[in-house]
Scaffold this motif. Structure first.
Motif, PDB file in Angstrom:
ATOM      1  N   GLY A 139       0.814  -1.202   0.000  1.00 51.02           N
ATOM      2  CA  GLY A 139       0.000   0.000   0.000  1.00 51.02           C
ATOM      3  C   GLY A 139       0.851   1.257   0.000  1.00 51.02           C
ATOM      4  O   GLY A 139       1.780   1.388   0.807  1.00 51.02           O
ATOM      5  N   GLY A 140       0.565   2.179  -0.907  1.00 47.82           N
ATOM      6  CA  GLY A 140       1.310   3.440  -0.972  1.00 47.82           C
ATOM      7  C   GLY A 140       2.624   3.371  -1.708  1.00 47.82           C
ATOM      8  O   GLY A 140       3.275   4.406  -1.910  1.00 47.82           O
ATOM      9  N   ARG A 141       3.052   2.173  -2.115  1.00 47.65           N
ATOM     10  CA  ARG A 141       4.298   2.032  -2.882  1.00 47.65           C
ATOM     11  C   ARG A 141       3.975   2.098  -4.371  1.00 47.65           C
ATOM     12  O   ARG A 141       2.934   1.607  -4.804  1.00 47.65           O
ATOM     13  CB  ARG A 141       4.993   0.699  -2.590  1.00 47.65           C
ATOM     14  CG  ARG A 141       5.495   0.554  -1.160  1.00 47.65           C
ATOM     15  CD  ARG A 141       6.148  -0.820  -0.979  1.00 47.65           C
ATOM     16  NE  ARG A 141       6.562  -1.042   0.400  1.00 47.65           N
ATOM     17  CZ  ARG A 141       7.738  -0.710   0.889  1.00 47.65           C
ATOM     18  NH1 ARG A 141       8.656  -0.158   0.111  1.00 47.65           N
ATOM     19  NH2 ARG A 141       8.023  -0.953   2.157  1.00 47.65           N
ATOM     20  N   VAL A 142       4.886   2.651  -5.146  1.00 44.80           N
ATOM     21  CA  VAL A 142       4.744   2.645  -6.599  1.00 44.80           C
ATOM     22  C   VAL A 142       5.516   1.442  -7.132  1.00 44.80           C
ATOM     23  O   VAL A 142       6.740   1.377  -6.998  1.00 44.80           O
ATOM     24  CB  VAL A 142       5.274   3.947  -7.226  1.00 44.80           C
ATOM     25  CG1 VAL A 142       5.143   3.888  -8.750  1.00 44.80           C
ATOM     26  CG2 VAL A 142       4.522   5.148  -6.674  1.00 44.80           C
ATOM     27  N   THR A 143       4.788   0.481  -7.698  1.00 44.46           N
ATOM     28  CA  THR A 143       5.414  -0.705  -8.269  1.00 44.46           C
ATOM     29  C   THR A 143       5.653  -0.475  -9.751  1.00 44.46           C
ATOM     30  O   THR A 143       4.737  -0.089 -10.483  1.00 44.46           O
ATOM     31  CB  THR A 143       4.520  -1.949  -8.082  1.00 44.46           C
ATOM     32  OG1 THR A 143       4.284  -2.147  -6.688  1.00 44.46           O
ATOM     33  CG2 THR A 143       5.189  -3.188  -8.655  1.00 44.46           C
ATOM     34  N   LEU A 144       6.882  -0.708 -10.211  1.00 46.28           N
ATOM     35  CA  LEU A 144       7.264  -0.454 -11.598  1.00 46.28           C
ATOM     36  C   LEU A 144       7.579  -1.760 -12.321  1.00 46.28           C
ATOM     37  O   LEU A 144       8.308  -2.613 -11.795  1.00 46.28           O
ATOM     38  CB  LEU A 144       8.491   0.455 -11.666  1.00 46.28           C
ATOM     39  CG  LEU A 144       8.346   1.849 -11.035  1.00 46.28           C
ATOM     40  CD1 LEU A 144       9.695   2.567 -11.064  1.00 46.28           C
ATOM     41  CD2 LEU A 144       7.280   2.661 -11.748  1.00 46.28           C
TER      42      LEU A 144
ATOM     43  N   TYR B 112       9.934   1.755 -21.165  1.00 47.62           N
ATOM     44  CA  TYR B 112       8.881   2.380 -20.370  1.00 47.62           C
ATOM     45  C   TYR B 112       8.664   1.544 -19.111  1.00 47.62           C
ATOM     46  O   TYR B 112       9.102   0.389 -19.018  1.00 47.62           O
ATOM     47  CB  TYR B 112       7.578   2.468 -21.172  1.00 47.62           C
ATOM     48  CG  TYR B 112       7.685   3.320 -22.409  1.00 47.62           C
ATOM     49  CD1 TYR B 112       7.328   4.665 -22.398  1.00 47.62           C
ATOM     50  CD2 TYR B 112       8.165   2.787 -23.615  1.00 47.62           C
ATOM     51  CE1 TYR B 112       7.437   5.459 -23.536  1.00 47.62           C
ATOM     52  CE2 TYR B 112       8.288   3.564 -24.753  1.00 47.62           C
ATOM     53  CZ  TYR B 112       7.915   4.897 -24.706  1.00 47.62           C
ATOM     54  OH  TYR B 112       8.040   5.674 -25.838  1.00 47.62           O
ATOM     55  N   PHE B 113       7.986   2.144 -18.159  1.00 45.28           N
ATOM     56  CA  PHE B 113       7.659   1.441 -16.919  1.00 45.28           C
ATOM     57  C   PHE B 113       6.167   1.595 -16.636  1.00 45.28           C
ATOM     58  O   PHE B 113       5.657   2.713 -16.532  1.00 45.28           O
ATOM     59  CB  PHE B 113       8.469   2.004 -15.749  1.00 45.28           C
ATOM     60  CG  PHE B 113       9.948   1.770 -15.864  1.00 45.28           C
ATOM     61  CD1 PHE B 113      10.526   0.629 -15.308  1.00 45.28           C
ATOM     62  CD2 PHE B 113      10.768   2.669 -16.540  1.00 45.28           C
ATOM     63  CE1 PHE B 113      11.888   0.391 -15.418  1.00 45.28           C
ATOM     64  CE2 PHE B 113      12.133   2.444 -16.651  1.00 45.28           C
ATOM     65  CZ  PHE B 113      12.698   1.297 -16.096  1.00 45.28           C
ATOM     66  N   VAL B 114       5.482   0.447 -16.532  1.00 46.97           N
ATOM     67  CA  VAL B 114       4.094   0.461 -16.085  1.00 46.97           C
ATOM     68  C   VAL B 114       4.111   0.596 -14.567  1.00 46.97           C
ATOM     69  O   VAL B 114       4.811  -0.159 -13.877  1.00 46.97           O
ATOM     70  CB  VAL B 114       3.361  -0.826 -16.495  1.00 46.97           C
ATOM     71  CG1 VAL B 114       1.959  -0.862 -15.892  1.00 46.97           C
ATOM     72  CG2 VAL B 114       3.286  -0.935 -18.018  1.00 46.97           C
ATOM     73  N   ALA B 115       3.353   1.544 -14.053  1.00 48.34           N
ATOM     74  CA  ALA B 115       3.329   1.816 -12.613  1.00 48.34           C
ATOM     75  C   ALA B 115       1.982   1.420 -12.034  1.00 48.34           C
ATOM     76  O   ALA B 115       0.931   1.712 -12.618  1.00 48.34           O
ATOM     77  CB  ALA B 115       3.604   3.290 -12.352  1.00 48.34           C
ATOM     78  N   LEU B 116       2.009   0.758 -10.900  1.00 51.95           N
ATOM     79  CA  LEU B 116       0.791   0.395 -10.176  1.00 51.95           C
ATOM     80  C   LEU B 116       0.879   0.955  -8.767  1.00 51.95           C
ATOM     81  O   LEU B 116       1.895   0.795  -8.079  1.00 51.95           O
ATOM     82  CB  LEU B 116       0.640  -1.128 -10.111  1.00 51.95           C
ATOM     83  CG  LEU B 116      -0.490  -1.645  -9.208  1.00 51.95           C
ATOM     84  CD1 LEU B 116      -1.856  -1.271  -9.767  1.00 51.95           C
ATOM     85  CD2 LEU B 116      -0.380  -3.169  -9.036  1.00 51.95           C
TER      86      LEU B 116
END
Length: 241
Positions: free
Chosen positions: A89-94, A168-172
Motif C-alpha cells: 500500500g502506498g508504494r509505486v510498483t514499476l 517504459y515502466f508500467v506503474a501500479l
C-alpha cells in the motif's frame, strides 16, 4: 584374324552405345519434349514453398490477441502475486516494458487473478513512466475495477499518447485495505529471479517511494528497490492496447 578382331570390337562398341541411349530414354520417360511444349522438372527439383515472414513459427505475438505489446505471453501467466496492504500500500510498483516499434498507447491490461469482496480500496492507479522517470499518462482511480471480475481487463489511460520505441515502466499504486492472498494479480513464476543481470535504473520489477496516494509526476529510477519484490510481489503481467 586381325580383321575379325577389329570387326568384333566395333560391333561391341556399337551395342554398348545403343544400350546407353536406351538407358537415357528410360530415365527421362522415353519422350523428348515437342518444340514449344513446356517441360516439367522432376519433383526433387521443385522450389520449396516459401514460409510467410521467412522465419517459420516464432511463437505467440501480442497481435495474435489484438494487443500491441505485453510483458509476456498471458498463457504463461499462471502464477499469482499477492501482498498485504501493509506490504505494498502506498508504494509505486514499476514493471519495465521495452517497445520496439511506435504505437499509440491507450490502455494498460492488467491480469486480475482474485478479488476481496470486503476490501476497502481508494486511490489506486495505473500509469506509464518513460526511461527518465517522467509520468507520461495515468488512469483514473481503478479501485472499482479491482473489486469485480477476476479476469484480464483493459484499464484506459485518461489521455492516450504516441509511444516511440524505447523503455517504459508500467506503474501500479494500490491503497486501502484488503485480505492478504485475496486481492491477487496474474504473474509468471519467476520469483526473485525476475531481475537477473539488472541493476537500477533498469530493473524489470521494482518499487519506489512509500506513502503515495497518487502517481507522482516524476520518480527517481536510481532509487528502484527490490526488497518488496523479493518477498513475492513480483512479475505482474501487463499488456498494451
Amino acid at each position: 584374324m586381325r580383321t575379325r578382331t577389329t570387326t568384333a570390337s566395333a560391333g561391341l562398341a556399337a551395342a554398348l552405345a545403343a544400350a546407353l541411349v536406351l538407358a537415357g530414354c528410360s530415365a527421362s520417360g522415353g519422350n523428348t519434349p515437342r518444340k514449344g511444349a513446356g517441360s516439367t522438372a522432376p519433383p526433387s527439383a521443385a522450389a520449396p514453398t516459401p514460409v510467410p515472414g521467412g522465419a517459420g513459427y516464432e511463437g505467440p505475438r501480442p497481435q495474435d490477441q489484438n494487443l500491441l505489446a505485453w510483458t509476456g505471453d498471458p498463457n504463461d501467466a499462471g502464477h499469482v502475486t499477492a501482498q498485504s496492504a501493509a506490504g505494498v500500500g502506498g508504494r509505486v510498483t514499476l514493471v519495465r516494458v521495452v517497445l520496439r516499434e511506435q504505437l499509440t498507447w491507450s490502455n494498460v491490461w492488467l491480469g486480475l487473478a482474485g478479488i476481496d469482496p470486503n476490501a476497502q480500496l481508494a486511490n489506486c492507479y495505473l500509469g506509464v513512466y518513460d526511461a527518465h522517470g517522467s509520468l507520461l499518462a495515468s488512469t483514473a482511480d481503478v479501485s472499482p475495477q479491482l473489486m469485480t471480475d477476476a479476469i484480464a481487463k483493459p484499464l484506459p489511460l485518461t489521455k492516450p499518447f504516441a509511444a516511440a520505441p524505447g523503455t517504459y515502466f508500467v506503474a501500479l499504486l494500490l491503497n486501502g485495505s484488503w485480505a492478504t492472498n485475496a486481492l491477487t494479480l496474474k504473474a509468471t513464476g519467476a520469483g526473485i529471479s525476475v531481475n537477473a543481470g539488472l541493476t537500477p535504473p533498469n530493473l524489470r520489477y521494482s518499487t519506489v517511494l512509500t506513502g503515495q496516494t497518487s502517481l507522482p509526476a516524476a520518480v527517481n529510477l536510481a532509487e528502484q528497490s527490490i526488497s518488496t519484490i523479493n518477498t513475492g510481489w513480483a512479475s505482474q503481467w501487463y499488456a498494451i492496447s
